[in-house]
Design a protein around this motif. Sequence first.
Motif, PDB file in Angstrom:
ATOM      1  N   SER A  72       0.815  -1.147  -0.020  1.00  0.00           N
ATOM      2  CA  SER A  72      -0.010   0.026   0.008  1.00  0.00           C
ATOM      3  C   SER A  72       0.789   1.322  -0.002  1.00  0.00           C
ATOM      4  O   SER A  72       0.440   2.254  -0.783  1.00  0.00           O
ATOM      5  CB  SER A  72      -0.812  -0.065   1.270  1.00  0.00           C
ATOM      6  OG  SER A  72      -1.841  -0.927   0.901  1.00  0.00           O
ATOM      7  N   GLN A  87      -7.391   0.519  -0.881  1.00  0.00           N
ATOM      8  CA  GLN A  87      -7.404  -0.610  -0.272  1.00  0.00           C
ATOM      9  C   GLN A  87      -8.689  -0.139   0.989  1.00  0.00           C
ATOM     10  O   GLN A  87      -9.576  -0.952   1.051  1.00  0.00           O
ATOM     11  CB  GLN A  87      -6.418  -0.839   0.703  1.00  0.00           C
ATOM     12  CG  GLN A  87      -6.639  -2.288   1.612  1.00  0.00           C
ATOM     13  CD  GLN A  87      -5.097  -2.592   2.107  1.00  0.00           C
ATOM     14  OE1 GLN A  87      -4.274  -2.337   2.102  1.00  0.00           O
ATOM     15  NE2 GLN A  87      -5.370  -3.868   3.019  1.00  0.00           N
ATOM     16  N   ASP A 104      -5.612  -1.649  -5.098  1.00  0.00           N
ATOM     17  CA  ASP A 104      -4.920  -2.153  -4.015  1.00  0.00           C
ATOM     18  C   ASP A 104      -6.023  -2.858  -3.431  1.00  0.00           C
ATOM     19  O   ASP A 104      -6.854  -2.348  -2.609  1.00  0.00           O
ATOM     20  CB  ASP A 104      -4.432  -0.907  -3.141  1.00  0.00           C
ATOM     21  CG  ASP A 104      -3.664  -1.355  -1.780  1.00  0.00           C
ATOM     22  OD1 ASP A 104      -3.434  -2.526  -1.745  1.00  0.00           O
ATOM     23  OD2 ASP A 104      -3.296  -0.583  -1.102  1.00  0.00           O
TER      24      ASP A 104
HETATM   25 MG   LIG Z   1      -2.047  -2.926   1.970  1.00  0.00          MG
END
Ligand SMILES: [Mg+2]
Lengths: 403, 253
Positions: free
Chosen positions: B45, B89, B174
């Motif tokens: 990330s 994410q 992500d």
């Molecule tokens: Mg991550």
Amino acid sequence: MRANFPVRLGPAEDALIAQLKAAGADAAAERITVAGLPTRRVESYHYTDLKTLLRAIPPLATAANEASAPALRIPGAFNLMIANGAIQNAATAPAGVIVGKAEGGVLTTRDDVLVHINGALAKEALTLTLESSVDPVIQVERRVEGEAAHVADALKIFVADDASATIVETFSGSDAAHVGNHATYLSAGKNAVVTHITIDLSARAVSHFATNEYQLADGAKLRTLVIHAGAGLARTHVFPRMAGAGAHADLTGLNLVADGQHADITMETLHAVPHTSSQPLFKSIVRGRAKAVVQGKLVVARDAQKTDAKFMHQGLMLSDEAEILSKPELEIYADDVVCGHGSTCGMIDEDSLFYLMSRGVPKAEAETMLVRGFIAELFDPIEDEELNEALQGIVDGWLMNGQ
Amino acid sequence: MTTPVLEIRNLHARIDEREILKGVNLIIPPGEVHAIMGRNGSGKSTLSYVLAGKEDYEVTEGEILLNGANILEMEPDERAVAGLFLAFQYPIEIPGVATMTFLKAALNAQRKARGEEELKTPDFMRLVKEAGSQLNIDNDMLKRPLNVGFSGGEKKRAEIMQMALLKPSLAVLDETDSGLDIDALQVVSKGVNALRDGQRSMLVITHYQRLLNHIVPDVVHVFSDGKIVESGDKELALKLEAKGYASYGGEAA
Ligand SMILES: [Mg+2]
Ligand SMILES: Nc1ncnc2c1ncn2[C@@H]1O[C@H](COP(=O)(O)OP(=O)(O)OP(=O)(O)O)[C@@H](O)[C@H]1O
């Protein structure tokens, strides 16, 4: 015998006392002679020390000869005007609206210097009787024009049982260092549905004071919105009296405060009978060295069981030097109630800003979106689209001035 | 040689004095889909945030070229205009900003920055409807504040819808598959695949080989302790699924 230390009076107080005496308001003059203007030691003026903030009182207003441009245009609204305290002639009123005049002050007496001054100096009140539901927005423009002037004016609104209406008051005028002391009394009949919005759009040099008093009968629904977006010093009182079972009030407000300004919303709601509710929600957005104050007092009378009221103040700081002050107060004499208060304060959320920017929105526009988002709860319930847009325009204008 | 859509050279980045990216090298040619797999906390990330230009991270070494242009000095909005899109994410909830309002602002901001005309409302509505219907996103959802109260799956679908509208040249996804049920995974994969056009490139970060059955990658990279330690074809993902990350050293997070 107790020693009597006389309060040192400044030029603002001297001028006030002279004006009050000339108006025959000896009692009000005497109070100021003895106590002076309230300082931070007076509980309800703790954050807004009038003695320090109010340095001069200009002469009492005379008739207005010129007029500045309207501060806010709401397409389709029915317009009324009070200029320099004098009620102006209006166009034909829409169905259900009776426009009139009455003598003197409109507020219930209470221990407050601004209320005393308005009561003593407001000579005539504009009266609006809404006999049935009124479609167009009613806009009351309150102006202070010409040279710096001290003005006290008054408005009294009766909304009949079952009627609905939206009333918007705007405060504006010339750029001079006026002191405005405005009063509005609004009585909402049984099951009436009323929206009352007051917007200060005065010049920076102005000191703007307003007191909005409300009386709600059984089942009445009231939404109020105070916006401070103009005067260098602004204080609006919101004093609702929940007097009928089933009455509900959404009491909202927005302080938009920029460098050098001071804005204060002071609410005191009395839940006088059982089964009433209120939802006070205030927001302050502050940038530069500026101060925003929200005081919220909920008073629940001894028999007012089942009162439901929660005060909330949320602050958004756009600069480090800004100050946001909250004072919640609960005074509860009943035992079966749900009352509470809360406040939050923060800066623009960096993660939110990054998210918006990562989609291609430039920083300034992303910030504007987040500020609008912060305010949305206050504006979303205003259903009239033109009015909603006009309100949004005030915020956008304020934001643009700061960029 | 054609210019890669993304080229990362020896990228080092840190946050709060702690180095997270420790020399990432990656080249994605036009039209290719690359997958990144790796342990929790290995810096995946972080890589996506550094690509998108999040302020918290300090790049201490290296370069990022998007379609040949160095984007390290660009603000996040400028990177988006240059063709980068990051599906988060954890998409951020933004109270008070209607999803529709946001979509319009984003789309028009990008058009404006590219010197194109802003979209008229009916044209915008048509685009949104098209993109939404593919991802089972209805108008009611778009009237709600951005991501507020969206379920995990709704948030991910909304991210892909944004990608479909913004048409980036590089999409970084992500863990778009985490939190999706089986049907939603199909819907999202279909949405992503619809955007594969031989030109647009994608960097797909995932923990699960399953996603790569739907979005078939050209290259799979293993990420460990802040850099890419192995690259291979899609079989590599199957190997990882079977054996885990033990052979890459370090400790499980
Ligand atoms: Mg991550
Ligand atoms: N503000 C911070 N200060 C210090 N360390 C941080 C900070 N933010 C993230 N990290 C650390 O950076 C490392 C990489 O985090 P990152 O989120 O990039 O991992 P990831 O590979 O995406 O993991 P996951 O698979 O769980 O999503 C982690 O050890 C994390 O704790």
